[in-house]
Scaffold this motif. Structure first.
Motif, mmCIF file in Angstrom:
data_model
loop_
_atom_site.group_PDB
_atom_site.id
_atom_site.type_symbol
_atom_site.label_atom_id
_atom_site.label_comp_id
_atom_site.label_asym_id
_atom_site.label_seq_id
_atom_site.Cartn_x
_atom_site.Cartn_y
_atom_site.Cartn_z
ATOM 1 N N LYS A 1 31.543 44.642 32.150
ATOM 2 C CA LYS A 1 30.796 44.310 33.364
ATOM 3 C C LYS A 1 29.324 44.076 33.018
ATOM 4 O O LYS A 1 28.703 43.131 33.494
ATOM 5 C CB LYS A 1 30.936 45.473 34.348
ATOM 6 C CG LYS A 1 30.561 45.113 35.739
ATOM 7 C CD LYS A 1 30.935 46.186 36.709
ATOM 8 C CE LYS A 1 30.346 45.844 38.055
ATOM 9 N NZ LYS A 1 30.580 46.888 39.038
ATOM 10 N N VAL B 1 38.572 40.511 32.125
ATOM 11 C CA VAL B 1 37.602 41.143 33.025
ATOM 12 C C VAL B 1 36.499 40.151 33.407
ATOM 13 O O VAL B 1 36.164 40.010 34.586
ATOM 14 C CB VAL B 1 37.021 42.430 32.388
ATOM 15 C CG1 VAL B 1 35.891 42.992 33.225
ATOM 16 C CG2 VAL B 1 38.126 43.473 32.241
ATOM 17 N N LEU C 1 35.692 38.991 37.160
ATOM 18 C CA LEU C 1 34.442 39.412 37.813
ATOM 19 C C LEU C 1 33.728 38.189 38.376
ATOM 20 O O LEU C 1 33.158 38.230 39.462
ATOM 21 C CB LEU C 1 33.540 40.160 36.831
ATOM 22 C CG LEU C 1 33.962 41.598 36.528
ATOM 23 C CD1 LEU C 1 33.070 42.200 35.457
ATOM 24 C CD2 LEU C 1 33.921 42.472 37.789
ATOM 25 N N MET D 1 35.468 37.274 41.449
ATOM 26 C CA MET D 1 35.194 38.250 42.522
ATOM 27 C C MET D 1 33.921 37.893 43.279
ATOM 28 O O MET D 1 33.805 38.162 44.477
ATOM 29 C CB MET D 1 35.071 39.645 41.903
ATOM 30 C CG MET D 1 35.009 40.767 42.896
ATOM 31 S SD MET D 1 35.013 42.357 42.063
ATOM 32 C CE MET D 1 33.282 42.573 41.723
ATOM 33 N N LYS E 1 35.629 43.244 47.850
ATOM 34 C CA LYS E 1 35.239 43.456 46.452
ATOM 35 C C LYS E 1 35.647 44.817 45.864
ATOM 36 O O LYS E 1 36.167 44.867 44.754
ATOM 37 C CB LYS E 1 33.730 43.238 46.288
ATOM 38 C CG LYS E 1 33.373 41.752 46.276
ATOM 39 C CD LYS E 1 31.898 41.554 46.027
ATOM 40 C CE LYS E 1 31.578 40.061 46.075
ATOM 41 N NZ LYS E 1 30.162 39.798 46.023
ATOM 42 N N GLU F 1 37.904 45.164 42.605
ATOM 43 C CA GLU F 1 37.414 45.753 41.350
ATOM 44 C C GLU F 1 38.355 46.861 40.864
ATOM 45 O O GLU F 1 38.634 46.982 39.674
ATOM 46 C CB GLU F 1 35.986 46.277 41.524
ATOM 47 C CG GLU F 1 35.443 46.795 40.208
ATOM 48 C CD GLU F 1 33.940 47.003 40.167
ATOM 49 O OE1 GLU F 1 33.202 46.154 40.684
ATOM 50 O OE2 GLU F 1 33.515 48.019 39.584
ATOM 51 N N THR F 2 38.861 47.665 41.820
ATOM 52 C CA THR F 2 39.806 48.728 41.416
ATOM 53 C C THR F 2 41.053 48.114 40.807
ATOM 54 O O THR F 2 41.540 48.569 39.758
ATOM 55 C CB THR F 2 40.197 49.584 42.651
ATOM 56 O OG1 THR F 2 39.003 50.039 43.243
ATOM 57 C CG2 THR F 2 41.078 50.760 42.268
ATOM 58 N N LYS G 1 40.279 46.807 37.327
ATOM 59 C CA LYS G 1 40.146 47.897 36.361
ATOM 60 C C LYS G 1 41.524 48.389 35.927
ATOM 61 O O LYS G 1 41.795 48.597 34.747
ATOM 62 C CB LYS G 1 39.413 49.038 37.058
ATOM 63 C CG LYS G 1 38.374 49.713 36.227
ATOM 64 C CD LYS G 1 37.892 50.885 37.019
ATOM 65 C CE LYS G 1 36.427 51.082 36.890
ATOM 66 N NZ LYS G 1 35.973 52.303 37.557
#
Ligand code: HEM
Length: 392
Positions: A133, A148, A152, A155, A163, A167-168, A171
């Motif tokens: 990130k 990722v 991102l 997102m 969001k 994000e969860t 991950k």
């Protein structure tokens, strides 16, 4: 993600996963697979005794690159350690005997282990994710792809309210991708080396094919794959011979069902006997023997029977990493066969050390470390190795 029921969170994680690892998208990782396979050869020649740890390094560096765009060091990488430690504890808990045990059993350590495993898993989810990130925030990787980073960026275009959920899910999907790739790729390479040690004739035939098709001045690339059917036959037989996820991942029925006259109530655990399919004597005569020729037709081309069609599971929950697994395992075995002789280890008197192969047990399984030797093939001279070192 692999142990989540069929729900919204799973669907979102699966979609995220698919965007990076679907066949056309996974193609972009091919140069990285080859580069990491070359690095593995150098590691195997430098420290042949540690071969299992070099396979783990290969698997983890391929996964770290694809998932987090993290370039792990050739050995003892600190971020890889965080993840590998968490997995070692978590996977050791997933054995059939642990599943039968309950925390009131005298001497049961399941609660304590679960707590340690949870803490390590949280660390494994957070630490590499924070790294990836930060790189996106720093705008480091406009041109580089990873699961990722790609997501991102995606997102950013979503509603603010969505969001946190996204994000969860990202991950989770990222951690699962690493976990799914690390253990399985390493285990498959262990099975491959075991087969080569036990079947020198197979190895010789494979090396003759490589020498004939691409010569001895360079190492194989994905462009050579279709011209190397025997290497693919070895790959298929490796997947089939010692299935590394023998009962797949257990599932549960979401409603009552009737099959073959039997009522299967809602919530029943269902496992698919992948081992049974791979060892079916009607389909694979002499199924316990490693015979790549079973996948080769009289005219030298491959048969239509590819164990990849069942060894990665089925339906909605089929392994979403199968295209990446295919590329990373193929690159590793083709590179090893082209550059190394893999043989039984010898003692100080030059006598072959006999051994009986043993396997770990659990959700995934692999051969335990066994004595074997890696040496450069006669044409692999120091200049070629220097070239590899510089290219990495
Ligand atoms: C030779 C290597 C591999 C084998 C034999 C293998 C096998 C499997 C099997 C049998 C399943 C269960 C499928 C089912 O429930 O029907 C599975 C699930 C899964 N695998 Fe793999 N796998 C391999 C490599 C990978 C790689 C490289 C990744 C990641 C890049 C990965 C990620 C996953 C994930 C995320 C799931 C869970 C999917 C879900 O529940 O929706 N696997 N794998």
């Amino acid at each position: 993600m692999a142990f989540t029921g069929y729900n919204e969170t799973w669907r979102l994680s699966r979609r995220i996963f698919h965007q990076t690892f679907r066949p056309d998208s996974a193609l972009k990782f091919r140069p990285m697979h080859i580069r990491r396979a070359h690095e593995m050869i150098l590691n195997l020649l430098d420290e042949p005794q540690q071969y299992n740890s070099h396979f783990a390094t290969f698997s983890s560096s391929v996964a770290m690159s694809a998932v987090y765009d993290y370039e792990s060091s050739a050995r003892d990488d600190p971020l890889v350690r965080v993840v590998a430690d968490a997995l070692d504890i978590g996977l050791a808990m997933m054995t059939p005997e642990k599943a039968m045990s309950t925390d009131w059993c005298p001497g049961s350590s399941i609660k304590r282990d679960a707590q340690v495993s949870t803490n390590r898993t949280n660390e494994m989810m957070d630490v590499p994710f924070r790294y990836a990130k930060q790189r996106v925030v720093d705008n480091f990787i406009e041109s580089r792809s990873s699961m990722v980073a790609e997501n991102l960026r995606r997102m950013e275009k979503e509603d603010e309210a969505f969001k946190p959920m996204f994000e969860t899910a990202l991950k989770r999907a990222a951690t699962t991708a690493f976990a799914g790739a690390y253990e399985t790729t390493t285990s498959t390479l262990m099975v491959f080396v075991l087969a080569m040690v036990l079947h020198p004739d197979v190895q010789k035939r494979a090396q003759a094919e490589i020498d004939l098709v691409i010569g001895r001045d360079r190492l194989p690339t994905f462009d050579d794959r279709t011209s190397l059917p025997y290497i693919d036959a070895i790959f298929r037989e490796t997947l089939r011979w010692e299935s590394i996820v023998p009962l797949g991942v257990p599932h549960a029925t979401t409603s009552d069902d009737v099959f073959d006259g039997y009522l299967i109530p809602k919530g029943t655990t269902a496992a698919c006997n992948l081992w049974g399919i791979a060892r079916d004597e009607r389909r694979y005569p002499d199924a316990s023997r490693f015979i790549p020729e079973r996948f080769i037709q009289d005219d030298g081309t491959l048969t239509d029977d590819d164990p990849a069609r069942y060894i990665f599971g089925f339906g909605r929950r089929i392994c979403p990493g199968r295209h990446t697994a295919d590329a990373s395992v193929w690159s590793a075995i083709a590179t090893m066969l082209a550059s190394l002789d893999i043989s039984p280890a010898k003692d100080e008197q030059g006598k072959v050390i006999d051994f009986t192969p043993e396997f770990t047990a659990g959700l995934t399984r692999h051969p335990k470390v066994f004595p074997c030797s890696f040496s450069p093939r006669s044409h692999v001279h120091s200049e070629l190795l220097d070239e590899l070192r510089t290219a990495i």
